[in-house]
Design a protein around this motif. Structure first.
Motif, mmCIF file in Angstrom:
data_model
loop_
_atom_site.group_PDB
_atom_site.id
_atom_site.type_symbol
_atom_site.label_atom_id
_atom_site.label_comp_id
_atom_site.label_asym_id
_atom_site.label_seq_id
_atom_site.Cartn_x
_atom_site.Cartn_y
_atom_site.Cartn_z
ATOM 1 N N VAL A 95 0.836 -1.199 0.000
ATOM 2 C CA VAL A 95 0.000 0.000 0.000
ATOM 3 C C VAL A 95 0.874 1.254 0.000
ATOM 4 O O VAL A 95 0.549 2.250 -0.653
ATOM 5 N N VAL A 96 1.995 1.204 0.704
ATOM 6 C CA VAL A 96 2.919 2.341 0.707
ATOM 7 C C VAL A 96 3.424 2.599 -0.717
ATOM 8 O O VAL A 96 3.544 3.759 -1.146
ATOM 9 N N MET A 97 3.695 1.545 -1.462
ATOM 10 C CA MET A 97 4.123 1.709 -2.859
ATOM 11 C C MET A 97 3.021 2.384 -3.682
ATOM 12 O O MET A 97 3.297 3.234 -4.533
ATOM 13 N N LEU A 98 1.778 2.033 -3.405
ATOM 14 C CA LEU A 98 0.648 2.679 -4.073
ATOM 15 C C LEU A 98 0.649 4.178 -3.748
ATOM 16 O O LEU A 98 0.477 5.018 -4.641
ATOM 17 N N ARG A 142 -4.700 5.698 1.536
ATOM 18 C CA ARG A 142 -5.275 5.992 2.847
ATOM 19 C C ARG A 142 -6.413 5.025 3.169
ATOM 20 O O ARG A 142 -6.473 4.467 4.271
ATOM 21 N N GLU A 143 -7.296 4.776 2.199
ATOM 22 C CA GLU A 143 -8.432 3.870 2.425
ATOM 23 C C GLU A 143 -7.955 2.449 2.715
ATOM 24 O O GLU A 143 -8.467 1.785 3.623
ATOM 25 N N ARG A 144 -6.966 1.986 1.975
ATOM 26 C CA ARG A 144 -6.459 0.624 2.197
ATOM 27 C C ARG A 144 -5.734 0.513 3.536
ATOM 28 O O ARG A 144 -5.858 -0.499 4.236
ATOM 29 N N LEU A 145 -4.967 1.544 3.885
ATOM 30 C CA LEU A 145 -4.282 1.523 5.186
ATOM 31 C C LEU A 145 -5.292 1.558 6.328
ATOM 32 O O LEU A 145 -5.118 0.862 7.337
ATOM 33 N N LEU A 146 -6.348 2.339 6.171
ATOM 34 C CA LEU A 146 -7.391 2.364 7.202
ATOM 35 C C LEU A 146 -8.079 0.995 7.312
ATOM 36 O O LEU A 146 -8.430 0.561 8.421
ATOM 37 N N GLY A 147 -8.246 0.314 6.190
ATOM 38 C CA GLY A 147 -8.799 -1.039 6.217
ATOM 39 C C GLY A 147 -7.890 -1.997 6.972
ATOM 40 O O GLY A 147 -8.359 -2.820 7.769
ATOM 41 N N LEU A 148 -6.577 -1.878 6.748
ATOM 42 C CA LEU A 148 -5.621 -2.703 7.492
ATOM 43 C C LEU A 148 -5.665 -2.363 8.976
ATOM 44 O O LEU A 148 -5.576 -3.255 9.832
ATOM 45 N N ALA A 208 0.548 3.049 11.411
ATOM 46 C CA ALA A 208 0.243 4.428 11.802
ATOM 47 C C ALA A 208 1.273 5.405 11.232
ATOM 48 O O ALA A 208 0.931 6.516 10.806
ATOM 49 N N HIS A 209 2.534 4.976 11.201
ATOM 50 C CA HIS A 209 3.615 5.795 10.647
ATOM 51 C C HIS A 209 3.306 6.165 9.194
ATOM 52 O O HIS A 209 3.437 7.327 8.792
ATOM 53 N N TYR A 210 2.859 5.191 8.416
ATOM 54 C CA TYR A 210 2.553 5.456 7.014
ATOM 55 C C TYR A 210 1.184 6.081 6.824
ATOM 56 O O TYR A 210 0.983 6.863 5.888
ATOM 57 N N LEU A 211 0.242 5.767 7.689
ATOM 58 C CA LEU A 211 -1.073 6.402 7.610
ATOM 59 C C LEU A 211 -0.962 7.907 7.811
ATOM 60 O O LEU A 211 -1.681 8.679 7.174
ATOM 61 N N ALA A 212 -0.063 8.320 8.679
ATOM 62 C CA ALA A 212 0.129 9.753 8.921
ATOM 63 C C ALA A 212 0.473 10.475 7.621
ATOM 64 O O ALA A 212 -0.009 11.585 7.375
ATOM 65 N N ASP A 213 1.275 9.841 6.783
ATOM 66 C CA ASP A 213 1.704 10.467 5.531
ATOM 67 C C ASP A 213 0.576 10.645 4.527
ATOM 68 O O ASP A 213 0.725 11.405 3.567
ATOM 69 N N THR A 214 -0.535 9.951 4.725
ATOM 70 C CA THR A 214 -1.649 10.048 3.769
ATOM 71 C C THR A 214 -2.706 11.053 4.212
ATOM 72 O O THR A 214 -3.700 11.230 3.506
ATOM 73 N N GLN A 215 -2.504 11.705 5.335
ATOM 74 C CA GLN A 215 -3.514 12.618 5.869
ATOM 75 C C GLN A 215 -3.428 13.992 5.221
ATOM 76 O O GLN A 215 -2.348 14.488 4.919
ATOM 77 N N ASP A 216 -4.583 14.620 5.038
ATOM 78 C CA ASP A 216 -4.647 15.962 4.476
ATOM 79 C C ASP A 216 -4.591 17.033 5.566
ATOM 80 O O ASP A 216 -4.077 18.115 5.344
ATOM 81 N N ASP A 217 -5.110 16.712 6.736
ATOM 82 C CA ASP A 217 -5.174 17.662 7.850
ATOM 83 C C ASP A 217 -3.975 17.440 8.777
ATOM 84 O O ASP A 217 -3.750 16.312 9.234
ATOM 85 N N PRO A 218 -3.194 18.484 9.075
ATOM 86 C CA PRO A 218 -2.026 18.334 9.945
ATOM 87 C C PRO A 218 -2.360 17.788 11.340
ATOM 88 O O PRO A 218 -1.549 17.078 11.935
ATOM 89 N N THR A 219 -3.547 18.084 11.836
ATOM 90 C CA THR A 219 -3.948 17.557 13.141
ATOM 91 C C THR A 219 -4.142 16.047 13.072
ATOM 92 O O THR A 219 -3.746 15.319 13.985
ATOM 93 N N ASP A 220 -4.725 15.560 11.981
ATOM 94 C CA ASP A 220 -4.890 14.120 11.788
ATOM 95 C C ASP A 220 -3.532 13.447 11.608
ATOM 96 O O ASP A 220 -3.294 12.356 12.130
#
Length: 184
Positions: free
Chosen positions: A20-23, A33-39, A56-68
């Motif tokens: 998913v990170v490669m995606l 982001r959707e696939r990581l949230l599914g995992l 979580a480390h990689y999910l952070a990189d897919t967020q649009d909002d800095p707080t998220d």
């Protein structure tokens, strides 16, 4: 046979995360982001700490909002701390190495030690985005201190360079580990 399957299971989860990170790196941030949230839903809040940290480390990189993004990076750091109960992590803010890695194998402890510089770097960057320079400086110092575990390779050099760039942005000098990188 069952023991081999148990040992392969963590690798399968990390492989799925890597795919998913490669995606994401290929440019499909939303799908990643959707696939990581599914995992994440599959793993759950009580899933393996190494998997939760990585995810979580990689999910952070897919967020649009800095707080998220900050929330996911904090989850990653919390899972890393949980992984070894602060032992044998290479994180200078944690307890001394007692040789005991809790219920985690040596490979998991080694993987987490290598994660700490990047985890703290990401948190520092999050705090910069949120205009919280004091918190950013705290984490950039922790990132630099944790770099002792990184090899002199592409990953280690990249993390060290990113730390130096963020230190410069924060006005903290950006101590160099080698020749400065030339801008194109």
């Amino acid at each position: 046979m069952a023991e081999r399957q148990e040992q392969a299971a963590p690798d399968a989860v990390l492989t799925r995360i890597g795919q998913v990170v490669m995606l994401h790196h290929g440019g499909d941030r939303e799908e990643a982001r959707e696939r990581l949230l599914g995992l994440w839903a599959e793993l759950g809040e009580d899933g393996d700490p190494l998997h939760r940290c990585t995810l979580a480390h990689y999910l952070a990189d897919t967020q649009d909002d800095p707080t998220d993004e900050l929330a996911w990076d904090l989850r990653a750091l919390s899972a890393a701390d949980e992984l070894t109960d602060g032992r044998n992590t290479g994180d200078p803010g944690e307890a001394e190495d007692s040789g005991d890695t809790g219920n985690v194998g040596q490979e998991g402890a080694i993987a987490i030690r290598a994660f700490y510089p990047s985890l703290h770097l990401n948190l520092a960057a999050d705090y910069v985005k949120l205009d919280r320079p004091d918190a950013a400086r705290t984490h950039i110092r922790r990132a630099r201190d944790a770099c002792t575990v990184l090899a002199d390779d592409g990953y280690g050099n990249g993390v060290r360079a990113a730390i130096g760039r963020l230190e410069l942005r924060l006005g903290d000098g950006g101590e160099s580990w080698g020749p400065p990188r030339q801008r194109p």
